[in-house]
Write an enzyme that holds these catalytic residues in place. Structure first.
Site, PDB file in Angstrom:
ATOM      1  N   ASN A 129     -46.165 -46.533 -32.299  1.00 17.10           N
ATOM      2  CA  ASN A 129     -45.980 -47.989 -32.370  1.00 17.10           C
ATOM      3  C   ASN A 129     -47.275 -48.621 -31.863  1.00 17.10           C
ATOM      4  O   ASN A 129     -48.228 -47.916 -31.475  1.00 17.10           O
ATOM      5  CB  ASN A 129     -44.755 -48.414 -31.546  1.00 17.10           C
ATOM      6  CG  ASN A 129     -44.363 -49.858 -31.800  1.00 17.10           C
ATOM      7  OD1 ASN A 129     -44.233 -50.284 -32.956  1.00 17.10           O
ATOM      8  ND2 ASN A 129     -44.207 -50.656 -30.754  1.00 17.10           N
ATOM      9  N   LYS A 130     -47.307 -49.937 -31.877  1.00 13.59           N
ATOM     10  CA  LYS A 130     -48.524 -50.674 -31.513  1.00 13.59           C
ATOM     11  C   LYS A 130     -49.141 -50.160 -30.218  1.00 13.59           C
ATOM     12  O   LYS A 130     -48.434 -49.843 -29.261  1.00 13.59           O
ATOM     13  CB  LYS A 130     -48.158 -52.160 -31.401  1.00 13.59           C
ATOM     14  CG  LYS A 130     -49.274 -53.103 -31.031  1.00 13.59           C
ATOM     15  CD  LYS A 130     -50.473 -53.009 -31.944  1.00 13.59           C
ATOM     16  CE  LYS A 130     -50.163 -53.135 -33.414  1.00 13.59           C
ATOM     17  NZ  LYS A 130     -51.296 -52.777 -34.294  1.00 13.59           N
ATOM     18  N   ARG A 133     -47.591 -57.842 -42.145  1.00 16.43           N
ATOM     19  CA  ARG A 133     -47.751 -56.683 -41.259  1.00 16.43           C
ATOM     20  C   ARG A 133     -46.390 -56.375 -40.637  1.00 16.43           C
ATOM     21  O   ARG A 133     -45.433 -57.129 -40.797  1.00 16.43           O
ATOM     22  CB  ARG A 133     -48.857 -56.875 -40.206  1.00 16.43           C
ATOM     23  CG  ARG A 133     -49.064 -58.229 -39.650  1.00 16.43           C
ATOM     24  CD  ARG A 133     -48.068 -58.769 -38.652  1.00 16.43           C
ATOM     25  NE  ARG A 133     -47.604 -57.848 -37.665  1.00 16.43           N
ATOM     26  CZ  ARG A 133     -46.420 -57.918 -37.102  1.00 16.43           C
ATOM     27  NH1 ARG A 133     -45.552 -58.863 -37.443  1.00 16.43           N
ATOM     28  NH2 ARG A 133     -46.035 -57.056 -36.198  1.00 16.43           N
ATOM     29  N   GLY A 134     -46.356 -55.247 -39.910  1.00 15.91           N
ATOM     30  CA  GLY A 134     -45.081 -54.753 -39.395  1.00 15.91           C
ATOM     31  C   GLY A 134     -44.539 -53.748 -40.399  1.00 15.91           C
ATOM     32  O   GLY A 134     -44.495 -54.033 -41.610  1.00 15.91           O
ATOM     33  N   ALA A 135     -44.151 -52.570 -39.901  1.00 12.88           N
ATOM     34  CA  ALA A 135     -43.868 -51.442 -40.800  1.00 12.88           C
ATOM     35  C   ALA A 135     -42.871 -51.766 -41.929  1.00 12.88           C
ATOM     36  O   ALA A 135     -43.186 -51.571 -43.113  1.00 12.88           O
ATOM     37  CB  ALA A 135     -43.415 -50.245 -39.968  1.00 12.88           C
ATOM     38  N   ARG A 174     -52.990 -49.048 -45.134  1.00 13.98           N
ATOM     39  CA  ARG A 174     -52.781 -48.824 -43.698  1.00 13.98           C
ATOM     40  C   ARG A 174     -52.114 -47.451 -43.541  1.00 13.98           C
ATOM     41  O   ARG A 174     -51.071 -47.196 -44.140  1.00 13.98           O
ATOM     42  CB  ARG A 174     -51.894 -49.933 -43.097  1.00 13.98           C
ATOM     43  CG  ARG A 174     -52.547 -51.317 -43.217  1.00 13.98           C
ATOM     44  CD  ARG A 174     -51.935 -52.323 -42.281  1.00 13.98           C
ATOM     45  NE  ARG A 174     -52.208 -52.029 -40.886  1.00 13.98           N
ATOM     46  CZ  ARG A 174     -51.619 -52.652 -39.873  1.00 13.98           C
ATOM     47  NH1 ARG A 174     -50.713 -53.589 -40.109  1.00 13.98           N
ATOM     48  NH2 ARG A 174     -51.917 -52.332 -38.621  1.00 13.98           N
ATOM     49  N   ASP A 231     -43.672 -47.668 -35.971  1.00 13.50           N
ATOM     50  CA  ASP A 231     -44.372 -47.543 -37.257  1.00 13.50           C
ATOM     51  C   ASP A 231     -44.112 -46.206 -37.922  1.00 13.50           C
ATOM     52  O   ASP A 231     -44.138 -46.085 -39.143  1.00 13.50           O
ATOM     53  CB  ASP A 231     -45.871 -47.760 -37.072  1.00 13.50           C
ATOM     54  CG  ASP A 231     -46.146 -49.239 -36.939  1.00 13.50           C
ATOM     55  OD1 ASP A 231     -45.953 -49.770 -35.837  1.00 13.50           O
ATOM     56  OD2 ASP A 231     -46.480 -49.872 -37.965  1.00 13.50           O
ATOM     57  N   GLN A 234     -50.162 -60.027 -31.442  1.00 17.35           N
ATOM     58  CA  GLN A 234     -48.927 -60.271 -32.210  1.00 17.35           C
ATOM     59  C   GLN A 234     -47.786 -60.754 -31.306  1.00 17.35           C
ATOM     60  O   GLN A 234     -46.903 -61.474 -31.762  1.00 17.35           O
ATOM     61  CB  GLN A 234     -48.477 -58.984 -32.920  1.00 17.35           C
ATOM     62  CG  GLN A 234     -49.377 -58.529 -34.055  1.00 17.35           C
ATOM     63  CD  GLN A 234     -50.375 -57.501 -33.604  1.00 17.35           C
ATOM     64  OE1 GLN A 234     -50.834 -57.525 -32.460  1.00 17.35           O
ATOM     65  NE2 GLN A 234     -50.728 -56.580 -34.468  1.00 17.35           N
TER      66      GLN A 234
END
Ligand code: MRU
Length: 352
Positions: free
Chosen positions: A253-254, A50-52, A93, A243, A202
């Site tokens: 973003n998150k 995960r993570g862009a 995603r 993201d 996270q």
């Protein structure tokens, strides 16, 4: 982890892709071997990776794995099948634009390669490896560019971050944590404040783990403590990842990043977004067009096997939010740090 303690969440090894299983950290360091494109799509969806930027690298390898599975010598049939692989990976995603960027770069490479299907497959592996290597260099440049805009303070800095935009979320080094790593290397950093980042934690699990691995002092706080910490003067700057960034600088973003930006503004604390230019989606004029992933409600109502809420409650679980450009002090990229409005000048160069 390799011997130098560096974290590489996605690497090509022994004819397959090795992923650090991020769903098991920090309690267990496990590596998953991915041999098939379908397994790569599942790993992205379930957030093993995960993570862009890391999703982008993983998808690039996923495209190669899918190409490798196609059994035809006919170019047209090969491209038809490769398109299906691309669609499967793209459906994992929706918010991180790096996923779509990497898939389209791999597709373009395939279409532009003359020669046999075997030639195309070889070039695709090479291209995925280049994307992987480039991301690592990009993050190191982002980290070092961050040093030029962090505030000059008499004491060492305390940087507040959200979610995990670290080595685990990229090919290595990280974007927001890349800035942290560079500041630590230069002796400018005292400590990181890491939001735990509900619902998937996270920050508590991954950012804290990365900092501990490297001996960077880290204080984990719950998401609702940010304003209090800022009011107490504990924070000098906020640095987060992204993201997807729209052409005007609005940044997805998150979930929770937007409220962090608001409280930073209220306390006159600079708020930086650290991201590669591949995270900028120049096709979107502003953040209202960014698709926001909604994830399963179980991420909210359940921790492990423990139910947190009564039967009958309902849930809403958007995984990302959009921070308006006016709350962002600067966007730190591999080409330097810019006011959000200045991003437009890269729009032509970025097209793949
Ligand atoms: O849902 P996740 O864990 O993939 O979300 C990650 C983030 O929001 C990161 O901040 C972002 O991808 C930047 S990673 C360098």
């Amino acid at each position: 982890m390799n011997q130098t303690n560096q974290v590489y969440p996605v690497i090509w090894h022994n004819d397959s892709v090795s992923l650090i299983d991020q769903t098991r950290l920090p309690n267990e360091y496990a590596v998953v071997e991915i041999h098939r494109s379908e397994d790569m799509a599942r790993a992205i969806k379930t957030m093993i990776v995960r993570g862009a930027p890391a999703i982008g690298v993983a998808a690039a390898y996923g495209m190669y794995l899918g190409a490798r599975e196609i059994e035809t010598d006919n170019r047209t049939q090969f491209f038809d099948s490769l398109e299906k692989v691309a669609q499967m990976l793209a459906s994992t995603r929706p918010t991180a634009v790096n996923l779509f960027w990497a898939i389209s770069r791999m597709k373009k490479t395939a279409y532009e390669t003359a020669g046999t299907v075997e030639d195309i497959k070889k070039i695709l592996l090479k291209t995925a490896q280049i994307i992987n290597a480039e991301d690592l260099q990009t993050c190191q440049a982002i980290g070092d560019n961050g040093l030029k805009v962090l505030p000059a303070t008499p004491e060492k800095l305390t940087i507040h971050t959200h979610c995990n935009a670290g080595a685990l979320a990229t090919a290595g080094y990280g974007t927001a944590l890349g800035v942290v790593r560079s500041a630590w290397r230069e002796g400018r950093l005292a400590r990181v404040f890491a939001d735990e980042t509900r619902p998937r934690l996270q920050g508590a699990k991954l950012t804290a783990w990365e900092c501990v691995q490297e001996g960077i002092p880290v204080t984990v706080i719950t998401d609702n403590m940010a304003a209090h910490c800022m009011k107490q003067g504990l924070i000098h700057a906020v640095v987060v990842g992204a993201d997807r960034i729209a052409a005007n600088g609005d940044t997805a973003n998150k979930i929770g990043t937007y409220s962090l930006a608001l409280v930073a503004k209220a306390h006159n604390i600079p708020f930086f977004v650290a991201a590669p230019l591949s995270t900028v989606d120049f096709e979107l004029a502003d953040g209202s067009e960014i698709p926001i992933e909604e994830r399963d409600a179980s991420e909210i109502y359940q921790v492990g096997k423990t139910m947190l809420t009564p039967t009958g409650a309902e849930f809403y679980n958007p995984a990302f939010d959009v921070t308006p450009a006016e709350l962002i002090t600067a966007i730190i990229t591999e080409h330097g740090a810019f006011a959000p409005g200045e991003l437009q000048k890269f729009s032509q160069k970025q097209m793949v």
